[in-house]
Motif scaffolding. Structure first.
Motif, PDB file in Angstrom:
ATOM      1  N   PRO A   1       2.108   1.649  -0.395  1.00 12.14           N
ATOM      2  CA  PRO A   1       1.853   0.689  -1.342  1.00 12.14           C
ATOM      3  C   PRO A   1       3.264   0.562  -2.452  1.00 12.14           C
ATOM      4  CG  PRO A   1      -0.047   1.965  -1.497  1.00 12.14           C
ATOM      5  CD  PRO A   1       0.890   2.689  -0.491  1.00 12.14           C
ATOM      6  N   ALA A   2       4.074   1.395  -2.162  1.00 15.45           N
ATOM      7  CA  ALA A   2       5.470   1.522  -2.802  1.00 15.45           C
ATOM      8  C   ALA A   2       6.398   0.377  -2.192  1.00 15.45           C
ATOM      9  CB  ALA A   2       5.971   2.949  -2.797  1.00 15.45           C
TER      10      ALA A   2
ATOM     11  N   GLY B   1      -0.377  -3.380  10.155  1.00 20.71           N
ATOM     12  CA  GLY B   1       0.834  -3.460   9.337  1.00 20.71           C
ATOM     13  C   GLY B   1       0.332  -3.182   8.087  1.00 20.71           C
ATOM     14  N   GLU B   2      -0.310  -4.072   7.375  1.00 20.96           N
ATOM     15  CA  GLU B   2      -0.633  -3.829   6.021  1.00 20.96           C
ATOM     16  C   GLU B   2      -1.406  -2.270   5.966  1.00 20.96           C
ATOM     17  OE1 GLU B   2      -4.073  -5.695   3.034  1.00 20.96           O
ATOM     18  OE2 GLU B   2      -4.111  -6.564   5.114  1.00 20.96           O
TER      19      GLU B   2
ATOM     20  N   THR C   1      -6.406   6.804  -2.352  1.00 14.18           N
ATOM     21  CA  THR C   1      -5.222   6.408  -2.821  1.00 14.18           C
ATOM     22  C   THR C   1      -5.620   5.201  -3.783  1.00 14.18           C
ATOM     23  OG1 THR C   1      -5.037   4.578  -0.995  1.00 14.18           O
ATOM     24  CG2 THR C   1      -3.961   6.800  -0.838  1.00 14.18           C
ATOM     25  N   GLY C   2      -6.865   4.505  -3.868  1.00 17.16           N
ATOM     26  CA  GLY C   2      -7.157   3.510  -4.278  1.00 17.16           C
ATOM     27  C   GLY C   2      -6.317   2.115  -3.993  1.00 17.16           C
TER      28      GLY C   2
ATOM     29  N   LEU D   1       5.240   6.151   8.520  1.00 18.20           N
ATOM     30  CA  LEU D   1       4.715   4.789   8.050  1.00 18.20           C
ATOM     31  C   LEU D   1       5.815   3.689   8.324  1.00 18.20           C
ATOM     32  CD1 LEU D   1       2.885   5.657   4.836  1.00 18.20           C
ATOM     33  CD2 LEU D   1       1.779   5.420   7.192  1.00 18.20           C
ATOM     34  N   MET D   2       5.286   2.451   8.041  1.00 13.21           N
ATOM     35  CA  MET D   2       6.382   1.343   8.010  1.00 13.21           C
ATOM     36  C   MET D   2       7.503   1.770   6.719  1.00 13.21           C
ATOM     37  SD  MET D   2       4.661  -2.112   8.873  1.00 13.21           S
ATOM     38  CE  MET D   2       6.241  -3.169   8.664  1.00 13.21           C
ATOM     39  N   TYR D   3       8.637   1.536   6.883  1.00 15.10           N
ATOM     40  CA  TYR D   3       9.993   1.703   6.250  1.00 15.10           C
ATOM     41  C   TYR D   3       9.979   3.029   5.833  1.00 15.10           C
ATOM     42  CZ  TYR D   3       9.048  -3.304   5.502  1.00 15.10           C
ATOM     43  OH  TYR D   3       8.701  -4.321   5.550  1.00 15.10           O
ATOM     44  N   GLY D   4       9.686   4.068   6.815  1.00 17.88           N
ATOM     45  CA  GLY D   4      10.226   5.433   7.131  1.00 17.88           C
ATOM     46  C   GLY D   4       9.437   6.330   6.364  1.00 17.88           C
TER      47      GLY D   4
END
Length: 188
Positions: A75-76, A69-70, A147-148, A15-18
């Motif tokens: 979420p973290a 992208g979203e 995941t909500g 995902l984005m940010y690895g």
């Protein structure tokens, strides 16, 4: 530099940010379905869509890049996503779709019965895109259920978009231009 990284050979992707997740993770399924929708809309444009529709489809495709992208951000890492200048879909994106729906509905007779796709290449491509949009909507619902962590705006956006794709297909079939080409790109 090669596109081949071999990092996905074991069934994982980033995902984005690895953040590494399985390729069948609900988040990957969701943004993958939106990616398919973006490709389907590109195919609709390539079928010779009229200029008003070319502009509108490009606008939607740009919105879908924002949406991917979203969805591709755990979420973290949402605060980092925003700090890096990335945006998420907001009310303005939905508002643009709702205005397009209003314009298209104003040009068409009331809907009766089912539409039979295939009247011409562009309307058929729009109908195909609509079904891909509905699949993307289902994948996003599954992600939210698992995941909500999905903005309600995302679901509203996809729901409005599928309605709009149906309307645009009807406009193309009838040779109707629901909005002037000079209406701009609808930038938010």
């Amino acid at each position: 530099m090669s596109i081949v990284t071999r990092q996905g050979d074991e069934g994982l992707t980033s995902l984005m940010y690895g953040v590494r997740v399985p390729k069948d993770h609900p988040r990957v399924e969701a943004y993958g379905a939106v990616d398919e929708l973006n490709a389907a809309l590109g195919w609709a444009r390539a079928q010779g869509a009229p200029p008003w529709l070319q502009d509108a489809l490009l606008h939607v495709q740009r919105d879908l890049i924002v949406l991917m992208g979203e969805l591709a951000t755990d979420p973290a890492h949402r605060a980092r996503f925003e700090a890096d200048g990335f945006s998420a879909l907001g009310p303005g994106h939905v508002g643009w779709l709702e205005e397009e729906v209003r314009l298209a509905e104003g040009c068409l007779p009331p809907a009766r019965g089912w539409a039979l796709p295939g009247a011409d290449p562009v309307s058929a491509a729009l109908e195909f895109s609509r079904t891909v949009c509905r699949r993307a909507e289902r994948r996003v619902c599954a992600l939210r259920g698992a995941t909500g962590a999905v903005s309600g705006t995302v679901l509203v956006y996809l729901n409005r978009l599928s309605d709009l794709l149906w309307l645009w297909a009807r406009c193309v079939e009838r040779g109707i231009t629901p909005r002037p080409a000079a209406s701009g790109n609808g930038a938010q």
